[in-house]
Design a protein around this motif. Structure first.
Motif, PDB file in Angstrom:
ATOM      1  N   ASP A  60      23.304  21.472  33.387  1.00 16.42           N
ATOM      2  CA  ASP A  60      22.122  21.211  34.225  1.00 16.42           C
ATOM      3  C   ASP A  60      20.860  21.239  33.377  1.00 16.42           C
ATOM      4  O   ASP A  60      19.790  21.550  33.872  1.00 16.42           O
ATOM      5  N   ASN A  78      22.721  16.385  41.685  1.00 11.01           N
ATOM      6  CA  ASN A  78      22.629  17.837  41.556  1.00 11.01           C
ATOM      7  C   ASN A  78      21.934  18.260  40.268  1.00 11.01           C
ATOM      8  O   ASN A  78      21.927  19.442  39.932  1.00 11.01           O
ATOM      9  N   ILE A 134      22.917  17.469  37.323  1.00 12.01           N
ATOM     10  CA  ILE A 134      23.863  17.632  36.217  1.00 12.01           C
ATOM     11  C   ILE A 134      23.818  16.378  35.343  1.00 12.01           C
ATOM     12  O   ILE A 134      23.823  15.251  35.851  1.00 12.01           O
TER      13      ILE A 134
END
Lengths: 751, 290, 159
Positions: B238, B207, B209
């Motif tokens: 992020d 994602n 992250i």
């Protein structure tokens, strides 16, 4: 006089006569000569910036096996103060001797105090360490504004300020004050609607020639001596060495090696008298070469300056007054290029009221040497920056402002002459009309321009042209070729003789082999030595026509000279140069001609540069992203090498503007004595440098030549720093515009 | 120039013996010589024993396999930077090696030499620490392995005894979703010594992250510094501007530079933050490109 | 000081010389072998005037000990082209007026040959970065880069 002519060779891009030697490694430079039995010399240098020499003990060095001679200032004869012209600048010969080997005092870190000659470099290195020098340390003075304070430590007890109304009674670090003025400066400012006023600062910089100073010398039993060295002027090496060692000129033969860059820095001497003393004492040839660190520490850099400039103008852009106070660091001995700075600073402009004061100030740094248009870049940086600021305040285009006030034919220059044809307006117009100046800018980018003026010089040249029996030609000249001048010499001879340029061999003779020549400097060589070559070549043509006339038994006016061939106008009979020269032995002897002259009428040179930069707002780093150099050549003999002068000067000026500076610690020790931290521009730092050759002929030269070597270093300082100013919105008045300084300016703006 | 005695042993055993037997004079090992020869030239005296390691095959090769990279310390940077396989896995290390000096210097200089010279401004040291590299050292008593961040102990100082030799540089294979980057600041485009440097390795999950990071700053302290606070600023984020800004601030705060001819304290503190942020962005982009 | 005997190959010819171990390859070329085409500008690896190749790899000969040349293959400016038949790079340097004083020229030509052997079709930026270690104070690099790019084009065309 200089109407447009149809030239056959002038203006072509010929292959330089010395080119093959230079691209194959055969060309011999200063450090390339080795003689049988030769010794290696090294110089012992001062660890202090300012100290009295109490004692020099050379006994341990002399005792080291392999050491053949040691020299100190005690080996130089005592000489009186006397001014000697050297290139564009002059030197006091007593100071020069003391710069070569310190007497009584050391005046900068790295000042030479002794020298050794030994059978190997390693032993010479070790011997230098064994020389013991006892010093009494004195406080160094490292900045021009510190040096002029009343309580500053004094470098020379016998230096009294020249140029004052009354002769001073106390010694001073100010060697000279100079003043030029015209009109009424106060009235001029009273007329002005807008006035800009600011202080400017430039650092000590180095010419940065890639070849260190070097010589190989031999002192013979009969008192004759030979010096092989890299220099811009071997006749001045001879003159200064002879003065320092109290020798007759005819006892010294100086051979100019190829020279690996000079830019003014090789118009003086550091090594030759020292090496000659070592050779005399040892009875052996001696080679003495500086390393790079010594070049930075102990050869003459360019002056650091502090300036104050004030300029006033009416709303329409008419400049009403220009005022400046210029302080130049001379280094350890008097003689900065302050005077040319004073004479150049406002000369691009035709202004009624002008006042300039200049000061030549000694400090504990190496004695400055000439550096490409010596004195002008520093002064004109300040003046051109002020003009750019003025344009901003007037909301006027900086080119339009300059055009409105530009010097032109008929303008009375403050330093003396009334200008004949000059090319400043043409350069400004070329800048205005360039695609570059009209192109858009991106984010974080800025653009600016600046003009530059340099006098150019004439001085003395002597040449001989010898015709070989096969019709080929040897041009014997005495101007060391520092940037390809052999090419232009061959081309000018070819043009006059009508003989193909490939058949002409220019050689640079030693001091015994040709008449006296002034040093290569002041952009004089193509102008003045070229003039001598033209004169000698015309004499050769006349002789060849005479020989043909004699063979044909006709009068001289019946002989034409066409493309290297004598033509009998009555019957079209032809005799080529080769035929005439082959028969010369029976028609009156070998054909040769000489010319010696002191050239008058050097053409003033103007340049205009346009610079685009991009600034990294987070780091303050500046990249030059587009650059155009425009300059009046008068007439470009070899356009390729003319462009090269423009580009090379631009690159040096860009380095001066962005990164180059001497950095000293609190004891007066140079911290960046190497190319690692004295940051000259790299191939990856620069864009292509666009050029425009403007040609407004110099009316005093047969082809209109002005000389092109120097003006190009003047505009970049202000053009680049003003472009940075425009990119970040803060005036940059101190050079270099290094990343920390630019970031600080950005931060000061944002706070 | 210092007077020297020159030896070029064929094996590490011979080299260690030459060093440990040399008790009457200083002994130095020679890799590329781009620092050593300059240092020797600026001094006189001697003799010193110079032990050239370039005739020893295991000093000169690089092996990249499922265990990671095992780098011969004396392999020249030009050879390393030409290795596409290594560049793909450790782009930050290779770009640090590429930044050392000119083409000519890279033809001689080596990562091992850069490490053992132990300059605060060495370009490869932050890059090596960022990728958790270790030094395999051999001496008369055998071998030992030390993380690079513990290898350099001060300005020009490291943990090796005078008879020890850096035998290999060992780098683990990066975890999935990991990439590294190295940036330095110099006034010109090439040839200068770093005013400040930053090596960054980041690991991102699917994602985007950040799950792990190593941030190392150079030329702003006596040794390269691993800055956990800067890494922590990124982990869990992020890689947004705020996280990057916090990492930069942490790097600046961790720095303790000196004023010298290459930069001021304030300038270096500021620029090391800028470099940290920029290198982190490059590293994250590299993860995303994979 | 005892001298060391070195057997090497220079420009594809076997060469032997004696040197002190602390002499650099640059010193040995210039002072022991009288091969003065390789120039000394700084002796610290910062200017590139002393560029040579060792086993095909571009280096500064001031940062190599002469004794390290033992058994190696050294390439110098003297091995590139002949006066009657210059190398393309040498010819292009002359045609483009890519030299003024000429002191950096041998190093630049050696470096350019190495560049084009590695990368026959460099971009201008690649050429500028590859040659960043070869200082030139005269030209501003413009004409040098043009000569390099023109050499590359011609060498590709004639390859």
């Amino acid at each position: 006089m200089s109407e447009v002519k149809d030239y056959k060779y002038i203006g072509q891009r010929t292959i330089r006569p010395d080119g093959f030697d230079k691209v194959t490694g055969r060309a011999n430079f200063g450090a390339d000569l080795t003689l049988p039995g030769m010794l290696w010399a090294r110089v012992k240098r001062s660890p202090y910036a300012h100290a009295r020499i109490i004692d020099i003990d050379t006994s341990k060095a002399e005792a080291l096996a392999g050491v053949m001679a040691v020299a100190t200032a005690a080996d130089f004869p005592a000489i009186a103060s006397e001014t000697l012209q050297m290139g564009e600048t002059s030197a006091d010969i007593r100071d020069l001797a003391r710069n070569n080997l310190a007497l009584e005092k050391v005046l900068y870190h790295g000042h030479a105090v002794a020298a050794v000659a030994a059978v190997s470099q390693t032993i010479a290195d070790q011997a230098v360490e064994l020389i013991e020098v006892e010093y009494a340390e004195l406080t160094p003075v490292m900045d021009v504004l510190e040096a002029i304070k009343d309580d500053a430590p004094i470098l020379h007890d016998d230096l009294f300020t020249a140029g004052l109304a009354e002769t001073p009674e106390t010694p001073s670090n100010i060697a000279m004050r100079m003043e030029l003025k015209k009109g009424d400066i106060d009235a001029g400012f009273a007329e002005a609607d807008v006035i800009v006023e600011r202080e400017y600062q430039t650092p000590t910089v180095h010419q940065g020639y890639i070849e260190p100073h070097a010589c190989t010398v031999r002192y013979d039993e009969d008192g004759q001596s030979m010096i092989w060295c890299c220099t811009q002027g071997h006749f001045d090496v001879r003159a200064s060495t002879a003065k320092i060692l109290n020798m007759e000129l005819s006892k010294i033969k100086v051979i100019a090696s190829e020279i690996g860059g000079g830019f003014g820095g090789k118009t003086t001497i550091y090594l030759e008298p020292v090496a000659l003393v070592l050779s005399k004492k040892s009875g052996r040839p001696v080679k003495l070469v500086m390393n790079r660190e010594e070049v930075f520490r102990a050869s003459g850099p360019g002056s650091a300056t502090r300036s104050w400039i004030k300029v006033g103008a009416r709303k329409d852009g008419t400049i009403t007054a220009m005022q400046g106070i210029l302080h130049y660091e001379a280094g350890a001995f008097k003689g900065s290029p302050m005077a040319p700075g004073v004479m150049c600073v406002f000369t691009p402009y035709d202004v009624a009221n002008v006042h300039i004061e200049g000061f030549d100030v000694v400090v504990n740094k190496p004695k400055v040497a000439a550096y490409r248009a010596p004195g002008a870049p520093q002064a004109e940086f300040a003046a051109e920056s002020a003009i750019n600021e003025l344009a901003d305040k007037l909301d006027m285009d900086p080119i339009e402002l300059r055009l409105k006030n530009a010097a032109k034919e008929g303008t009375q220059a403050i330093y003396g002459p009334k200008f004949k044809a000059i090319g400043l307006v043409e350069c400004l117009e070329a800048a205005k009309n360039s695609a570059h100046y009209k192109s858009p800018l991106g984010k974080n980018q800025g653009r600016s321009i600046a003009a530059g003026f340099w006098f150019n010089a004439g001085m003395s040249s002597s040449v001989v042209i010898n015709m070989n029996p096969d019709g080929t030609v040897v041009v014997v000249e005495g101007s060391p070729d520092i940037g390809g001048s052999r090419a232009s010499m061959a081309m000018m001879a070819a043009e006059e003789l009508g003989i193909a340029v490939e058949k002409i061999k220019p050689i640079i003779a030693d001091t015994d082999g040709v008449g006296l020549n002034s040093t290569t400097g002041g952009s004089r060589t193509t102008f003045a030595t070229g003039m001598a070559i033209i004169e000698a070549a015309q004499d050769v043509v006349k002789q060849m026509k005479e020989r043909a006339a004699a063979v044909w038994n006709v009068t001289l006016d019946q002989v034409d000279w066409v493309d290297g061939v004598a033509v009998n106008t009555a019957d079209e009979a032809r005799l080529s140069a080769a035929e005439i020269c082959a028969a010369a032995g029976s028609t009156g002897g070998p054909i040769s001609a000489r010319a010696s002259l002191t050239a008058r009428g050097a053409g003033p040179s103007f340049a205009v540069h346009v610079a685009d930069v991009e600034v990294d707002p987070d780091t303050g780093k500046v990249d030059v992203i587009r650059y155009t150099a425009i300059q009046d050549a008068g007439k470009a003999i070899h356009p390729g090498y003319v462009e090269g002068q423009y580009q090379g000067g631009a690159a040096q000026g860009i380095g001066w503007a962005l990164n180059e500076e001497y950095i000293y610690d609190e004891n007066g020790v140079l911290e960046n004595a190497g190319y690692l931290d004295y940051r000259i521009p790299l191939a990856s730092d620069l864009p292509m440098i666009e050029t425009v050759i403007v040609e407004v002929p110099n009316p005093f030269h047969p082809y209109g030549v002005r000389g092109v070597g120097e003006s190009s270093i003047i505009p970049p300082l202000a053009a680049v720093s003003s472009a940075v100013s425009n990119a970040i919105g803060v005036r940059m008045s101190e050079l270099p515009c290094s990343p920390p300084r630019v970031l600080k300016a950005i931060q000061s703006r944002d706070n | 120039m210092v007077v020297i005695e020159y030896e070029a042993p064929q094996s590490l055993g011979e080299a260690v013996k030459l060093l440990s037997d040399c008790t009457d004079k200083p002994a130095r090992v020679l890799a590329g010589g781009t620092d050593l020869i300059v240092q020797l030239r600026s001094q006189v005296g001697g003799p010193q024993l110079i032990v050239d390691l370039k005739k020893i095959p295991e000093m000169m090769d690089a092996v990249l396999d499922e265990n990671g990279l095992s780098l011969g310390p004396s392999m020249c940077c030009a050879e390393l930077t030409a290795r596409q396989d290594i560049k793909t896995v450790y782009p930050g290390l290779v770009e640090a090696a590429y930044l050392i000096g000119s083409t000519q210097i890279q033809g001689r200089a080596s990562v091992g030499g850069n490490l053992c010279n132990s300059s605060p401004a060495a370009d490869t040291i932050p890059a090596l620490i960022a990728i958790a590299a270790e030094c395999l050292i051999i001496g008369p008593d055998g071998e030992r392995q030390v993380p690079v961040e513990d290898f350099v102990t001060g300005v020009g100082e490291n943990c090796m005894a005078s008879d020890e030799i850096l035998k290999r540089i060992i780098v683990p294979l990066p975890a999935a979703g990991t990439a590294d980057a190295y940036l330095r600041f110099i006034p010109r485009t090439e040839m200068d010594i770093a005013v400040a440097g930053a090596g960054v390795s980041v690991t991102l999950d699917n994602n985007g992250i950040c799950t792990a990071a190593r941030i190392v700053i150079g030329a702003v302290a006596p040794t390269a510094l691993l800055v956990p606070a800067a890494a922590e600023a990124l982990v869990g984020s992020d890689m947004n501007d705020t996280a990057l800004q916090n990492a930069a601030a942490a790097a600046s705060a961790a720095s303790s530079p000196i004023d010298d001819l290459r930069g001021t304290i304030e300038y270096r503190q500021h620029v090391v933050g800028v470099l940290t942020r920029r290198a982190a962005v490059i590293a994250a982009d590299r993860v995303k490109e994979k | 000081m005892a001298k060391t005997h070195v057997s090497t190959t220079i420009n594809n010819e076997p060469v032997e010389f004696l040197c002190e171990p602390n002499q650099t390859l640059l010193d040995c070329l210039r002072n022991e072998l009288q091969m003065t085409g390789t120039k000394e500008g700084c002796s610290t690896g910062d200017c590139g005037a002393c560029s040579v190749t060792v086993n095909g790899r571009l280096v500064c000969s001031c940062l190599v000990f002469g004794v390290e040349a033992e058994g190696q293959n050294i390439g110098t400016i003297e091995g590139i082209g002949k006066a009657e038949n210059l190398h393309v790079i040498q010819q292009k340097f002359l045609e483009h007026a890519a030299l003024q004083c000429g002191i950096c020229t041998p190093g630049l030509i050696v470096a350019t040959e190495a560049l084009l052997a590695e990368n026959p079709d460099p971009t201008e930026a690649e050429a500028r970065y590859y040659l960043a270690g070869n200082l030139c104070r005269c030209t501003g690099y413009d004409k040098i880069i043009r000569a390099v790019m023109d050499s590359a084009a011609e060498m590709r065309g004639t390859a």
